[in-house]
Design a protein around this motif. Sequence first.
Motif, PDB file in Angstrom:
ATOM      1  N   ALA A  61     -16.630  -0.706  -7.793  1.00 30.64           N
ATOM      2  CA  ALA A  61     -16.542  -0.944  -6.353  1.00 30.64           C
ATOM      3  C   ALA A  61     -15.120  -1.343  -5.966  1.00 30.64           C
ATOM      4  CB  ALA A  61     -17.536  -2.023  -5.937  1.00 30.64           C
ATOM      5  N   GLY A  62     -14.482  -2.174  -6.801  1.00 28.85           N
ATOM      6  CA  GLY A  62     -13.099  -2.576  -6.543  1.00 28.85           C
ATOM      7  C   GLY A  62     -12.138  -1.404  -6.622  1.00 28.85           C
ATOM      8  N   CYS A  63     -12.381  -0.496  -7.558  1.00 35.29           N
ATOM      9  CA  CYS A  63     -11.522   0.692  -7.683  1.00 35.29           C
ATOM     10  C   CYS A  63     -11.673   1.606  -6.476  1.00 35.29           C
ATOM     11  CB  CYS A  63     -11.841   1.446  -8.972  1.00 35.29           C
ATOM     12  SG  CYS A  63     -11.245   0.634 -10.458  1.00 35.29           S
ATOM     13  N   VAL A  64     -12.890   1.755  -5.963  1.00 38.35           N
ATOM     14  CA  VAL A  64     -13.109   2.572  -4.773  1.00 38.35           C
ATOM     15  C   VAL A  64     -12.401   1.941  -3.576  1.00 38.35           C
ATOM     16  CG1 VAL A  64     -14.855   3.409  -3.153  1.00 38.35           C
ATOM     17  CG2 VAL A  64     -15.232   3.619  -5.616  1.00 38.35           C
ATOM     18  N   ALA A  65     -12.491   0.621  -3.452  1.00 39.13           N
ATOM     19  CA  ALA A  65     -11.800  -0.068  -2.351  1.00 39.13           C
ATOM     20  C   ALA A  65     -10.285   0.082  -2.494  1.00 39.13           C
ATOM     21  CB  ALA A  65     -12.196  -1.539  -2.330  1.00 39.13           C
ATOM     22  N   THR A  66      -9.780  -0.018  -3.722  1.00 37.30           N
ATOM     23  CA  THR A  66      -8.350   0.176  -3.959  1.00 37.30           C
ATOM     24  C   THR A  66      -7.943   1.597  -3.595  1.00 37.30           C
ATOM     25  OG1 THR A  66      -8.375  -1.455  -5.751  1.00 37.30           O
ATOM     26  CG2 THR A  66      -6.521   0.073  -5.703  1.00 37.30           C
ATOM     27  N   ALA A  67      -8.764   2.574  -3.940  1.00 28.44           N
ATOM     28  CA  ALA A  67      -8.466   3.969  -3.596  1.00 28.44           C
ATOM     29  C   ALA A  67      -8.385   4.157  -2.092  1.00 28.44           C
ATOM     30  CB  ALA A  67      -9.523   4.896  -4.200  1.00 28.44           C
ATOM     31  N   ALA A  68      -9.280   3.515  -1.350  1.00 26.62           N
ATOM     32  CA  ALA A  68      -9.243   3.617   0.115  1.00 26.62           C
ATOM     33  C   ALA A  68      -7.951   3.019   0.660  1.00 26.62           C
ATOM     34  CB  ALA A  68     -10.458   2.919   0.720  1.00 26.62           C
ATOM     35  N   LEU A  69      -7.516   1.905   0.097  1.00 22.14           N
ATOM     36  CA  LEU A  69      -6.255   1.292   0.531  1.00 22.14           C
ATOM     37  C   LEU A  69      -5.059   2.163   0.158  1.00 22.14           C
ATOM     38  CD1 LEU A  69      -7.023  -2.431  -0.327  1.00 22.14           C
ATOM     39  CD2 LEU A  69      -6.705  -1.464   1.963  1.00 22.14           C
ATOM     40  N   LEU A  70      -5.119   2.780  -1.017  1.00 21.05           N
ATOM     41  CA  LEU A  70      -4.042   3.696  -1.419  1.00 21.05           C
ATOM     42  C   LEU A  70      -3.981   4.889  -0.468  1.00 21.05           C
ATOM     43  CD1 LEU A  70      -4.245   3.904  -5.309  1.00 21.05           C
ATOM     44  CD2 LEU A  70      -2.287   3.152  -3.962  1.00 21.05           C
TER      45      LEU A  70
END
Length: 132
Positions: A61-70
């Motif tokens: 979930a954290g990686c998906v959120a990081t991807a959205a921010l990227l």
Amino acid sequence: MNQRSSVSRSNDLAQPGCGGKWRLPTVILALALGAFGMALFGGGVWLMALGGSWYYGLTGAGCVATAALLWRQRRGALHLFGVIWGLTVIWALWEVGLNWWGLVPRLVAMTVILLLILILSPALRRAPRTAA
């Protein structure tokens, strides 16, 4: 419009994160990290259902959120993934201790992702400030 707001607006446009040569690598990393995060999240939810570790679901979930921010080229991606990486180190040490061969598969992928985000950090900009 006062002079200060026009200066602030021109400084925002001059930031390196406004596109250019960094946009494509940032988008590619965001897509790859999003796919990686979805796989981690899906497998993690399955593992949680079986009574296993919550690490994979939460990290996915954290990686998906990081991807959205990227994708949005936000500096928060670096901060969020830094927290994820730090918690991953703590989890890996808790799980296998100082066993080198046990740590390698748990830390290499996340460390490579962190390094890629750090390399792309010039393309990441702060969230726009809102007028108070």
